[in-house]
Enzyme design. Structure first.
Site, PDB file in Angstrom:
ATOM      1  N   CYS A 190       1.007 -10.082  19.129  1.00  0.00           N
ATOM      2  CA  CYS A 190       2.017 -10.720  18.271  1.00  0.00           C
ATOM      3  C   CYS A 190       3.430 -10.520  18.805  1.00  0.00           C
ATOM      4  O   CYS A 190       4.346 -11.259  18.435  1.00  0.00           O
ATOM      5  CB  CYS A 190       1.900 -10.214  16.841  1.00  0.00           C
ATOM      6  SG  CYS A 190       2.238  -8.456  16.633  1.00  0.00           S
TER       7      CYS A 190
ATOM      8  N   CYS B  18       8.385  18.732 -13.191  1.00  0.00           N
ATOM      9  CA  CYS B  18       7.507  19.041 -14.320  1.00  0.00           C
ATOM     10  C   CYS B  18       7.562  20.539 -14.656  1.00  0.00           C
ATOM     11  O   CYS B  18       7.573  20.924 -15.835  1.00  0.00           O
ATOM     12  CB  CYS B  18       6.071  18.638 -14.007  1.00  0.00           C
ATOM     13  SG  CYS B  18       5.726  16.878 -14.148  1.00  0.00           S
TER      14      CYS B  18
ATOM     15  N   HIS C  87       0.809  -1.218   0.000  1.00  0.00           N
ATOM     16  CA  HIS C  87       0.000   0.000   0.000  1.00  0.00           C
ATOM     17  C   HIS C  87       0.842   1.266   0.000  1.00  0.00           C
ATOM     18  O   HIS C  87       0.369   2.336   0.381  1.00  0.00           O
ATOM     19  CB  HIS C  87      -0.936   0.003   1.217  1.00  0.00           C
ATOM     20  CG  HIS C  87      -1.909  -1.128   1.222  1.00  0.00           C
ATOM     21  ND1 HIS C  87      -2.507  -1.608   2.366  1.00  0.00           N
ATOM     22  CD2 HIS C  87      -2.390  -1.877   0.195  1.00  0.00           C
ATOM     23  CE1 HIS C  87      -3.309  -2.606   2.042  1.00  0.00           C
ATOM     24  NE2 HIS C  87      -3.255  -2.792   0.734  1.00  0.00           N
TER      25      HIS C  87
ATOM     26  N   SER D 266      -6.823  -8.014   9.625  1.00  0.00           N
ATOM     27  CA  SER D 266      -8.151  -8.632   9.648  1.00  0.00           C
ATOM     28  C   SER D 266      -8.588  -9.090   8.261  1.00  0.00           C
ATOM     29  O   SER D 266      -9.701  -9.589   8.083  1.00  0.00           O
ATOM     30  CB  SER D 266      -9.183  -7.652  10.219  1.00  0.00           C
ATOM     31  OG  SER D 266      -9.168  -6.431   9.492  1.00  0.00           O
TER      32      SER D 266
ATOM     33  N   ASN E 209      -3.243 -12.861  15.194  1.00  0.00           N
ATOM     34  CA  ASN E 209      -4.027 -11.642  15.294  1.00  0.00           C
ATOM     35  C   ASN E 209      -4.545 -11.470  16.719  1.00  0.00           C
ATOM     36  O   ASN E 209      -4.629 -12.433  17.486  1.00  0.00           O
ATOM     37  CB  ASN E 209      -5.211 -11.675  14.318  1.00  0.00           C
ATOM     38  CG  ASN E 209      -5.734 -10.292  13.992  1.00  0.00           C
ATOM     39  OD1 ASN E 209      -4.961  -9.329  13.911  1.00  0.00           O
ATOM     40  ND2 ASN E 209      -7.034 -10.178  13.796  1.00  0.00           N
TER      41      ASN E 209
END
Length: 381
Positions: A369, A260, A219, A318, A346
């Protein structure tokens, strides 16, 4: 007597057959290396560890067996719990080709909130901005108005500052150790905090390179920003996104790309038609947008599947993102087909959809964890 040059050909061949195959002992042999102290030994420890023979697996739990690691580390243990703890140790200490798929849960101990828990980021953002926290990660909502864009910029700046002040957790370091031993095939992380990639053996490349890096950021990362036109990638500078906003009028909440602008100025000076200027944005993949590196990630996962991973660890997520669910399903099927091990770690028990996505985990490890690396450091029973 015939001169030497007039010796019969047959006699010459006989002499040739009698010549020694090696030089006489009186001839001093030339050694390429007279001083063996100049030879530098290679660092073979990681290679030796990875090539050592895997011990036989003596116990495998029933599919989707639940193991409460918090209770176990607190001393609440049954005979079955001891076997399940040994199973976790076996998976993480002896597997040769480990695939890790991680989510925000592994960074909570560092001080970075997850997304969907009661104290997660979505809940915090909803209370702060009066809108759904999830909207601030939706492409259509973020760029729908200056107001939403200002909220998004402010949120990204806060997360960027928070991550800079946090350190990798023990779970991050455990993954790094597995990579150091040459047993981590790939880390696929959903996290944008960049805590994992700070560690020496979990480096990544932005954008993704060939050959692929040890860590694939599914991500993106809040540590980088990118131009939507020329694809320039640079380190994130929160100042350019005008996050305070209240006393600023006429500011560009989506700033122009300096590269740019420079190219455009050169073209104008040369009398060439301009091609427009791109916009900078945080290099974070939002809901409802096409993943800019989706094809490359697909090629990497296909290659990793061919290498026959023997352990899949899904931790701190999840499993709500469709693309991540698809990756977990592919690797889960591959690992189970080769009699490998699938662990799901989890804080909360996964919903039915997540269990169906994984296929079936050998062990569902519930709890913090960060207790997993502590478990590995304990003596085996």
């Amino acid at each position: 007597m015939k001169p030497l040059g007039d010796v019969d050909e047959g006699v010459r061949k006989h002499w040739d057959r009698q010549l020694p195959l090696t030089p006489p002992a009186t001839v001093e042999k030339c050694l390429e290396r007279q001083n063996h102290e100049d030879i530098t030994p290679k660092k073979l420890l990681p290679q030796l560890k990875s090539k050592s023979r895997k011990p036989r697996l003596k116990y495998r739990p029933e599919p989707n067996t639940v193991f409460n690691i918090d209770d176990y580390m607190a001393g609440i243990r049954s005979g079955k719990d001891v076997k399940n703890a040994e199973f976790v140790r076996y998976a993480l200490q002896h597997s040769k080709r480990v695939i890790m798929i991680t989510g925000a849960g592994i960074s909570v101990a560092a001080g970075i909130p997850d997304f969907r828990s009661s104290n997660g980021l979505f809940s915090q953002l909803k209370g702060k901005h009066g809108s759904s926290g999830k909207e601030l990660f939706d492409f259509n909502a973020v760029y729908s108005s200056d107001e939403m864009n200002l909220k998004f910029n402010s949120m990204i700046a806060s997360l960027h500052k928070l991550s800079k002040n946090c350190s990798p957790t023990e779970f991050h370091r455990m993954i790094n150790d597995i990579a150091l031993e040459g047993r981590l095939q790939r880390l696929y992380t959903q996290n944008i905090d960049g805590l994992d990639t700070r560690l020496s053996n979990l480096a990544t490349s932005v954008p993704l390179s060939i050959p692929p890096p040890q860590t694939v950021q599914l991500h993106g990362s809040i540590n980088h920003m990118e131009c939507n036109k020329c694809s320039l990638v640079v380190e994130l500078d929160p100042a350019v996104f005008k996050c305070d906003g209240e006393n600023e009028t006429g500011v560009k909440l989506v700033p122009n790309c300096a590269q740019c602008e420079e190219y455009d100025a050169v073209r104008m000076a040369a009398g060439i038609r301009t091609q427009g200027v791109g916009k900078l944005r945080p290099r974070v993949v939002l809901y409802n947008e096409i993943h800019p590196e989706g094809d490359e990630i697909g090629r990497i996962t296909t290659s990793d599947l061919r290498k026959k991973p023997d352990c899949l660890v899904i931790a701190g997520t999840s499993l709500q993102i469709p693309g991540v669910k698809a990756i977990c399903k592919q690797f889960g099927q591959k690992v189970k087909a080769s009699r490998g091990i699938v662990l799901y770690l989890n804080q909360e028990y996964p919903n039915r959809a997540a269990i169906e996505t994984i296929g079936c985990a050998d062990l569902v490890v519930l709890g913090d964890c960060q207790n997993v690396p502590r478990l590995l450091s304990e003596d085996s029973f």
